[in-house]
Design an enzyme around this catalytic site. Sequence first.
Site, mmCIF file in Angstrom:
data_model
loop_
_atom_site.group_PDB
_atom_site.id
_atom_site.type_symbol
_atom_site.label_atom_id
_atom_site.label_comp_id
_atom_site.label_asym_id
_atom_site.label_seq_id
_atom_site.Cartn_x
_atom_site.Cartn_y
_atom_site.Cartn_z
ATOM 1 N N ASN A 45 0.888 -1.222 0.059
ATOM 2 C CA ASN A 45 0.030 -0.047 0.016
ATOM 3 C C ASN A 45 0.956 1.086 0.081
ATOM 4 O O ASN A 45 2.016 1.410 0.567
ATOM 5 C CB ASN A 45 -1.058 0.003 1.116
ATOM 6 C CG ASN A 45 -0.468 -0.141 2.544
ATOM 7 O OD1 ASN A 45 0.553 -0.755 2.705
ATOM 8 N ND2 ASN A 45 -1.186 0.525 3.585
ATOM 9 N N CYS A 56 -3.981 0.552 -2.519
ATOM 10 C CA CYS A 56 -4.136 -0.690 -1.948
ATOM 11 C C CYS A 56 -2.916 -1.470 -2.298
ATOM 12 O O CYS A 56 -2.611 -1.448 -3.569
ATOM 13 C CB CYS A 56 -5.233 -1.418 -1.632
ATOM 14 S SG CYS A 56 -6.768 -0.419 -0.884
ATOM 15 N N GLU A 58 -3.119 -4.542 -3.127
ATOM 16 C CA GLU A 58 -3.569 -5.495 -4.209
ATOM 17 C C GLU A 58 -3.528 -4.759 -5.505
ATOM 18 O O GLU A 58 -3.133 -5.545 -6.318
ATOM 19 C CB GLU A 58 -4.871 -6.065 -3.617
ATOM 20 C CG GLU A 58 -5.057 -6.925 -2.384
ATOM 21 C CD GLU A 58 -5.293 -5.988 -1.265
ATOM 22 O OE1 GLU A 58 -4.694 -4.763 -1.071
ATOM 23 O OE2 GLU A 58 -6.268 -6.392 -0.315
ATOM 24 N N CYS A 89 -10.256 -5.189 0.158
ATOM 25 C CA CYS A 89 -11.318 -4.404 0.261
ATOM 26 C C CYS A 89 -12.168 -4.366 -0.771
ATOM 27 O O CYS A 89 -11.899 -5.035 -1.957
ATOM 28 C CB CYS A 89 -10.781 -2.856 0.501
ATOM 29 S SG CYS A 89 -10.238 -2.107 -0.984
HETATM 30 N N1 THU Z 1 -5.382 -1.540 2.434
HETATM 31 C C1 THU Z 1 -4.691 -2.331 1.564
HETATM 32 O O1 THU Z 1 -3.611 -2.181 1.124
HETATM 33 N N2 THU Z 1 -5.518 -3.186 1.208
HETATM 34 C C2 THU Z 1 -6.855 -3.572 1.372
HETATM 35 O O2 THU Z 1 -7.593 -4.385 0.823
HETATM 36 C C3 THU Z 1 -7.389 -2.696 2.679
HETATM 37 C C4 THU Z 1 -6.789 -1.514 3.029
HETATM 38 C C5 THU Z 1 -4.600 -0.223 2.906
HETATM 39 C C6 THU Z 1 -4.933 0.998 2.518
HETATM 40 C C7 THU Z 1 -4.463 2.008 3.558
HETATM 41 O O3 THU Z 1 -3.183 2.191 3.146
HETATM 42 C C8 THU Z 1 -4.570 1.164 4.600
HETATM 43 O O4 THU Z 1 -4.597 -0.204 4.371
HETATM 44 C C9 THU Z 1 -5.456 1.642 5.724
HETATM 45 O O5 THU Z 1 -6.895 1.457 5.014
#
Ligand code: THU
Length: 137
Positions: A45, A56, A58, A89
């Site tokens: 992320n 994110c 992914e 998410c």
């Molecule tokens: N985040 C991800 O990298 N992947 C997800 O599926 C959920 C959230 C990250 C985004 C942000 O930098 C942190 O987690 C908090 O939401």
Amino acid sequence: MDRAAVDALVTAATAVRANAYAPASRFQVGAAVRAVDGRVFVGCNVENASYGLTVCAERNAVAAAVAAGARDLVAVAVVTDLDEPARPCGACRQVLAEFGLGMQVVMVGRGGVRRQAMLRDLLPDPFTFGDVERGRQ
Ligand code: THU
């Protein structure tokens, strides 16, 4: 996918998690996707002072795969430090579905605890380019 391939994907996602740029949330996420040809691509992320620009892990892994010409993805591993492994998410489910609705999702939490699901169960009815075609004026 065999056990060794899953382990390799988890190892890659765990390693890249250390590079997460998360000054706002302090929540580090690592992801790795496996292409049908066996290649693995990683992402973490990347947050931004303009919060809504955060991407994110992914979706960054998918972008790396697509940039390398890999569009048929068979699995994704998502690594966090939560006791209960984090699920991708909703936005990431939609982006993952674009390149492999049949993909296996491996969620990994603290101490390596694993949970597995199929993407089609996490996102049963995605919006697709088929919808776009049908709605074209
Ligand atoms: N985040 C991800 O990298 N992947 C997800 O599926 C959920 C959230 C990250 C985004 C942000 O930098 C942190 O987690 C908090 O939401």
